[in-house]
Design a protein around this motif. Sequence first.
Motif, short mmCIF file in Angstrom:
data_model
loop_
_atom_site.label_atom_id
_atom_site.label_comp_id
_atom_site.label_asym_id
_atom_site.label_seq_id
_atom_site.Cartn_x
_atom_site.Cartn_y
_atom_site.Cartn_z
N TYR A 204 12.02 -10.45 14.43
CA TYR A 204 11.93 -10.61 15.72
C TYR A 204 10.54 -11.01 16.15
O TYR A 204 9.64 -10.23 15.80
CB TYR A 204 12.35 -9.31 16.36
CG TYR A 204 13.72 -8.93 16.25
CD1 TYR A 204 14.80 -9.54 16.88
CD2 TYR A 204 14.12 -8.36 15.13
CE1 TYR A 204 16.11 -9.16 16.91
CE2 TYR A 204 15.63 -7.90 14.71
CZ TYR A 204 16.50 -8.55 15.72
OH TYR A 204 17.85 -8.28 15.35
N ARG A 205 10.34 -11.79 17.17
CA ARG A 205 9.15 -12.26 17.81
C ARG A 205 9.04 -11.83 19.20
O ARG A 205 10.21 -12.26 19.89
CB ARG A 205 9.01 -13.90 17.64
CG ARG A 205 8.44 -13.92 16.08
CD ARG A 205 8.12 -15.39 15.75
NE ARG A 205 7.84 -15.54 14.23
CZ ARG A 205 8.51 -15.82 13.35
NH1 ARG A 205 9.69 -16.41 13.81
NH2 ARG A 205 8.16 -15.98 12.24
N VAL A 206 8.22 -11.31 19.71
CA VAL A 206 8.11 -10.80 21.15
C VAL A 206 6.97 -11.86 21.89
O VAL A 206 5.99 -11.83 21.54
CB VAL A 206 7.78 -9.45 21.33
CG1 VAL A 206 7.67 -9.06 22.61
CG2 VAL A 206 8.92 -8.66 20.64
N LYS A 207 7.37 -12.30 23.02
CA LYS A 207 6.44 -13.01 23.88
C LYS A 207 6.38 -12.31 25.20
O LYS A 207 7.14 -12.08 25.81
CB LYS A 207 6.74 -14.71 23.98
CG LYS A 207 6.31 -15.30 22.89
CD LYS A 207 6.52 -17.01 23.38
CE LYS A 207 6.02 -17.93 22.20
NZ LYS A 207 5.93 -19.31 22.80
N TYR A 208 5.01 -11.82 25.42
CA TYR A 208 5.09 -11.17 26.65
C TYR A 208 4.38 -12.01 27.76
O TYR A 208 3.46 -12.93 27.65
CB TYR A 208 3.77 -9.91 26.65
CG TYR A 208 4.21 -8.87 25.67
CD1 TYR A 208 5.08 -8.12 26.10
CD2 TYR A 208 3.77 -8.75 24.29
CE1 TYR A 208 5.63 -6.87 25.22
CE2 TYR A 208 4.33 -7.85 23.56
CZ TYR A 208 5.27 -7.02 24.13
OH TYR A 208 5.46 -5.83 23.00
N GLY A 209 5.13 -11.82 29.00
CA GLY A 209 4.77 -12.62 30.14
C GLY A 209 3.51 -11.87 30.68
O GLY A 209 2.97 -10.91 30.26
N THR A 210 3.11 -12.24 31.76
CA THR A 210 2.01 -11.68 32.73
C THR A 210 2.63 -10.57 33.42
O THR A 210 3.58 -10.67 34.10
CB THR A 210 1.50 -12.65 33.69
OG1 THR A 210 2.42 -13.08 34.24
CG2 THR A 210 0.66 -13.79 32.76
N CYS B 25 9.01 -9.53 28.87
CA CYS B 25 8.90 -10.06 27.58
C CYS B 25 10.18 -10.94 27.22
O CYS B 25 11.38 -10.62 27.87
CB CYS B 25 8.63 -9.10 26.38
SG CYS B 25 9.93 -8.04 26.16
N THR B 26 10.14 -11.96 26.25
CA THR B 26 10.91 -12.52 25.76
C THR B 26 11.14 -12.31 24.48
O THR B 26 10.14 -12.53 23.70
CB THR B 26 10.92 -14.01 26.00
OG1 THR B 26 10.90 -14.22 27.52
CG2 THR B 26 12.08 -14.78 25.52
N THR B 27 12.15 -11.96 23.78
CA THR B 27 12.43 -11.48 22.49
C THR B 27 13.24 -12.66 21.74
O THR B 27 14.24 -13.07 22.15
CB THR B 27 12.81 -10.18 22.03
OG1 THR B 27 12.14 -9.22 22.78
CG2 THR B 27 13.08 -10.00 20.66
N THR B 28 12.92 -13.15 20.45
CA THR B 28 13.64 -14.04 19.82
C THR B 28 13.80 -13.80 18.35
O THR B 28 13.21 -12.83 17.84
CB THR B 28 13.09 -15.32 19.87
OG1 THR B 28 11.67 -15.51 19.20
CG2 THR B 28 13.16 -15.96 21.12
N HIS C 291 14.66 -14.49 14.41
CA HIS C 291 14.59 -15.70 13.41
C HIS C 291 15.18 -14.92 12.03
O HIS C 291 14.53 -14.48 11.28
CB HIS C 291 12.89 -15.80 13.36
CG HIS C 291 12.52 -16.49 14.59
ND1 HIS C 291 12.74 -17.76 14.96
CD2 HIS C 291 11.80 -15.80 15.39
CE1 HIS C 291 11.78 -17.98 16.09
NE2 HIS C 291 11.31 -16.65 16.43
#
Length: 76
Positions: free
Chosen positions: A65-71, A48-51, A53
């Motif tokens: 915090y926002r998390v985008k999960y990869g495959t 994942c990538t956490t950003t 804000h």
Amino acid sequence: SHERVSTRLHKRFQAWVESWVKEHVTRDMSAETTKWLMGEGRDGLLPCTTTRHPEVLQYMNINKYRVKYGTPSKAP
């Protein structure tokens, strides 16, 4: 007066948190917690990538915090 009261209580609570952290949390513990929160260096978790804000909410600076999960990687 709500802003003044909220700000005073927040500062008081933050001072308590900071004194507790100084007494109970080592630098290594703090660094590991930050890595965990940002999704870094942990085996067995989904990639994942956490950003972070920063925002102002009810007169206080906060971090969202926002998390985008990869495959997930597929095992052969």
